[in-house]
Write a protein that holds these residues in place. Structure first.
Motif, PDB file in Angstrom:
ATOM      1  N   THR A  51       9.608 -16.111   4.263  1.00  0.00           N
ATOM      2  CA  THR A  51       8.385 -15.621   3.525  1.00  0.00           C
ATOM      3  C   THR A  51       6.987 -15.683   3.948  1.00  0.00           C
ATOM      4  OG1 THR A  51       9.640 -16.479   1.382  1.00  0.00           O
ATOM      5  CG2 THR A  51       7.297 -16.266   1.342  1.00  0.00           C
ATOM      6  N   LEU A  52       6.303 -14.658   3.748  1.00  0.00           N
ATOM      7  CA  LEU A  52       5.072 -14.481   4.533  1.00  0.00           C
ATOM      8  C   LEU A  52       4.043 -14.728   3.441  1.00  0.00           C
ATOM      9  CD1 LEU A  52       5.834 -11.775   7.292  1.00  0.00           C
ATOM     10  CD2 LEU A  52       5.992 -14.093   7.391  1.00  0.00           C
ATOM     11  N   ALA A  53       4.388 -13.917   2.478  1.00  0.00           N
ATOM     12  CA  ALA A  53       3.246 -14.166   1.034  1.00  0.00           C
ATOM     13  C   ALA A  53       4.028 -13.841  -0.111  1.00  0.00           C
ATOM     14  CB  ALA A  53       2.352 -12.999   1.229  1.00  0.00           C
ATOM     15  N   TYR A  54       3.328 -13.946  -1.195  1.00  0.00           N
ATOM     16  CA  TYR A  54       3.778 -13.620  -2.477  1.00  0.00           C
ATOM     17  C   TYR A  54       3.079 -12.492  -3.281  1.00  0.00           C
ATOM     18  CZ  TYR A  54       5.810 -14.915  -7.075  1.00  0.00           C
ATOM     19  OH  TYR A  54       6.354 -14.976  -8.273  1.00  0.00           O
ATOM     20  N   ALA A  55       3.971 -11.505  -3.881  1.00  0.00           N
ATOM     21  CA  ALA A  55       3.364 -10.567  -4.625  1.00  0.00           C
ATOM     22  C   ALA A  55       3.460 -10.838  -6.181  1.00  0.00           C
ATOM     23  CB  ALA A  55       4.380  -9.376  -4.575  1.00  0.00           C
ATOM     24  N   THR A  56       2.167 -10.875  -6.692  1.00  0.00           N
ATOM     25  CA  THR A  56       2.139 -11.411  -8.163  1.00  0.00           C
ATOM     26  C   THR A  56       2.705 -10.275  -9.316  1.00  0.00           C
ATOM     27  OG1 THR A  56      -0.053 -10.469  -8.747  1.00  0.00           O
ATOM     28  CG2 THR A  56       0.005 -12.583  -7.669  1.00  0.00           C
ATOM     29  N   HIS A  57       3.151  -9.254  -8.725  1.00  0.00           N
ATOM     30  CA  HIS A  57       3.542  -8.137  -9.723  1.00  0.00           C
ATOM     31  C   HIS A  57       4.211  -6.854  -8.723  1.00  0.00           C
ATOM     32  CE1 HIS A  57      -0.782  -6.783  -8.677  1.00  0.00           C
ATOM     33  NE2 HIS A  57      -0.022  -5.363  -8.697  1.00  0.00           N
ATOM     34  N   LYS A  58       4.894  -6.124  -9.302  1.00  0.00           N
ATOM     35  CA  LYS A  58       5.693  -4.865  -8.511  1.00  0.00           C
ATOM     36  C   LYS A  58       4.550  -4.143  -7.983  1.00  0.00           C
ATOM     37  CE  LYS A  58       7.801  -1.161 -10.101  1.00  0.00           C
ATOM     38  NZ  LYS A  58       8.834  -0.224 -10.762  1.00  0.00           N
ATOM     39  N   ILE A  59       4.737  -3.713  -6.674  1.00  0.00           N
ATOM     40  CA  ILE A  59       3.466  -2.984  -6.110  1.00  0.00           C
ATOM     41  C   ILE A  59       4.128  -1.560  -6.011  1.00  0.00           C
ATOM     42  CG2 ILE A  59       1.994  -2.846  -4.053  1.00  0.00           C
ATOM     43  CD1 ILE A  59       2.063  -5.919  -4.127  1.00  0.00           C
ATOM     44  N   SER A  60       3.696  -0.829  -6.352  1.00  0.00           N
ATOM     45  CA  SER A  60       4.242   0.839  -6.455  1.00  0.00           C
ATOM     46  C   SER A  60       3.382   1.980  -5.991  1.00  0.00           C
ATOM     47  CB  SER A  60       5.139   1.032  -7.762  1.00  0.00           C
ATOM     48  OG  SER A  60       5.614   2.540  -7.802  1.00  0.00           O
ATOM     49  N   LYS A  61       3.850   2.997  -5.460  1.00  0.00           N
ATOM     50  CA  LYS A  61       3.153   4.250  -5.130  1.00  0.00           C
ATOM     51  C   LYS A  61       3.157   5.138  -6.361  1.00  0.00           C
ATOM     52  CE  LYS A  61       6.565   6.976  -2.804  1.00  0.00           C
ATOM     53  NZ  LYS A  61       6.642   7.763  -1.479  1.00  0.00           N
ATOM     54  N   GLN A  62       3.781   4.726  -7.421  1.00  0.00           N
ATOM     55  CA  GLN A  62       3.999   5.620  -8.454  1.00  0.00           C
ATOM     56  C   GLN A  62       3.174   4.943 -10.015  1.00  0.00           C
ATOM     57  OE1 GLN A  62       5.479   8.203  -8.259  1.00  0.00           O
ATOM     58  NE2 GLN A  62       6.893   7.719  -6.239  1.00  0.00           N
ATOM     59  N   ASP A  63       2.258   4.028  -9.752  1.00  0.00           N
ATOM     60  CA  ASP A  63       1.698   3.430 -11.055  1.00  0.00           C
ATOM     61  C   ASP A  63       0.177   4.169 -11.180  1.00  0.00           C
ATOM     62  OD1 ASP A  63       0.396   2.231  -8.900  1.00  0.00           O
ATOM     63  OD2 ASP A  63       0.956   0.318  -9.233  1.00  0.00           O
ATOM     64  N   GLY A  64      -0.061   4.999 -10.613  1.00  0.00           N
ATOM     65  CA  GLY A  64      -1.429   5.583 -10.565  1.00  0.00           C
ATOM     66  C   GLY A  64      -1.321   7.134 -10.418  1.00  0.00           C
ATOM     67  N   THR A  65      -2.563   7.745 -10.754  1.00  0.00           N
ATOM     68  CA  THR A  65      -2.583   9.388 -10.712  1.00  0.00           C
ATOM     69  C   THR A  65      -3.172   9.741  -9.405  1.00  0.00           C
ATOM     70  OG1 THR A  65      -2.467   9.659 -13.160  1.00  0.00           O
ATOM     71  CG2 THR A  65      -3.134  11.367 -11.839  1.00  0.00           C
ATOM     72  N   HIS A  66      -4.348   9.217  -9.067  1.00  0.00           N
ATOM     73  CA  HIS A  66      -5.155   9.497  -7.957  1.00  0.00           C
ATOM     74  C   HIS A  66      -5.071   8.386  -6.976  1.00  0.00           C
ATOM     75  CE1 HIS A  66      -6.837  12.427 -10.991  1.00  0.00           C
ATOM     76  NE2 HIS A  66      -7.047  13.223  -9.917  1.00  0.00           N
ATOM     77  N   ASN A  67      -4.757   7.215  -7.195  1.00  0.00           N
ATOM     78  CA  ASN A  67      -4.694   6.038  -6.502  1.00  0.00           C
ATOM     79  C   ASN A  67      -3.770   4.989  -7.020  1.00  0.00           C
ATOM     80  OD1 ASN A  67      -6.657   3.439  -7.263  1.00  0.00           O
ATOM     81  ND2 ASN A  67      -7.618   5.075  -8.096  1.00  0.00           N
ATOM     82  N   THR A  68      -2.903   4.528  -6.228  1.00  0.00           N
ATOM     83  CA  THR A  68      -2.061   3.560  -6.614  1.00  0.00           C
ATOM     84  C   THR A  68      -2.048   2.134  -6.125  1.00  0.00           C
ATOM     85  OG1 THR A  68      -0.442   3.966  -4.748  1.00  0.00           O
ATOM     86  CG2 THR A  68      -0.396   5.542  -6.768  1.00  0.00           C
ATOM     87  N   SER A  69      -1.303   1.050  -6.524  1.00  0.00           N
ATOM     88  CA  SER A  69      -1.440  -0.312  -6.170  1.00  0.00           C
ATOM     89  C   SER A  69      -1.000  -0.299  -4.617  1.00  0.00           C
ATOM     90  CB  SER A  69      -0.624  -1.325  -6.992  1.00  0.00           C
ATOM     91  OG  SER A  69       0.653  -0.774  -7.101  1.00  0.00           O
TER      92      SER A  69
END
Length: 254
Positions: A65-83
């Motif tokens: 483990t190097l870090a921790y993600a607080t939520h799912k990080i996706s390239k589908q969660d926005g229209t013009h920019n994504t997480s």
């Protein structure tokens, strides 16, 4: 008599050598056969035992483990920019800019990557080196292209036409309700068409990948030799938590 025999032997030997040199062996036929791997196939114990220590070591490195993600990080969660896109572009800016500055005494102005280059989500929970390999399985490196004002506007028009949330960092693009450029800020300042800008991207894109032809008009190209995946891993090692969100770096007004 002995002398004649010796001469004869030498003559025959030379003749054979000469004959062989004039008739080199040639490959006349290649044969092959297909060996199917059946469901009952198993690894030979000798091979499995030999590679087991190496496999275990690699898995330990990749799964630490190097870090921790607080939520799912996706390239589908926005229209013009994504997480996911925002995270990727921000990582490249933060990790590559010191390298570029040390070599050129210049700063990267903004980052542009491609939506398709992100190959996996980052799930909520522990983030590892294996995560970086899943997100970026390619061997792409960070390259910085110096673009003039016209090429920057071509870049913006490409983003508008593509209608995809390509990863962007260091710039803000605001479109009006008719999808026309309303505002372009770079490093918090209004775009200046009379100056050049340093845009960090990948070696794949700088060569015209994903139809990003505007990079071919670059005034200068700087190869950092820094793999994007390595930049991601280095960033993961530096932070405790990943919590990127969709923001206002690129959006359309109503």
């Amino acid at each position: 008599m002995i002398l004649k025999i010796t001469h004869f032997v030498l003559f025959v030997t030379i003749s054979l050598i000469t004959s062989c040199s004039k008739s080199p062996k040639k490959l006349s036929k290649i044969e092959g056969k297909q060996i199917p791997i059946e469901s009952n196939y198993s690894e030979p114990d000798s091979i499995n035992n030999y590679i087991k220590p190496y496999r275990n070591r690699i898995n330990n490195v990749l799964d630490s483990t190097l870090a921790y993600a607080t939520h799912k990080i996706s390239k589908q969660d926005g229209t013009h920019n994504t997480s996911a896109g925002n995270l990727m572009a921000d990582i490249i800016y933060l990790q590559a800019n010191p390298i570029f500055k040390s070599r050129t005494k210049k700063n990267i102005d903004f980052v542009l990557l491609n939506h398709g280059g992100i190959r996996s989500i980052i799930s909520k929970g522990p983030v590892t080196a294996r995560t970086a390999y899943e997100v970026m399985p390619f061997e792409n490196t960070v390259v910085v292209a110096e673009l003039n004002g016209k090429s920057i506007l071509d870049l913006i028009q490409y983003l508008i036409n593509s209608k995809r949330a390509h990863p962007l960092s260091g710039a803000q693009i605001i479109l009006d309700k008719n999808n026309q450029l309303k505002t372009l800020n770079i490093q918090g300042k209004p775009f200046n068409p009379n100056r050049t800008y340093f845009v960090a991207t990948s070696n794949y894109l700088v060569n015209g990948g994903d139809n990003m032809g505007f990079f071919k008009d670059g005034i200068s190209i700087t190869e950092t030799d820094y793999k994007i995946r390595n930049a991601i891993i280095d960033y993961f090692k530096k932070v405790d938590t990943l919590s990127p969100k969709v923001d206002n770096r690129y959006y359309k007004t109503k």
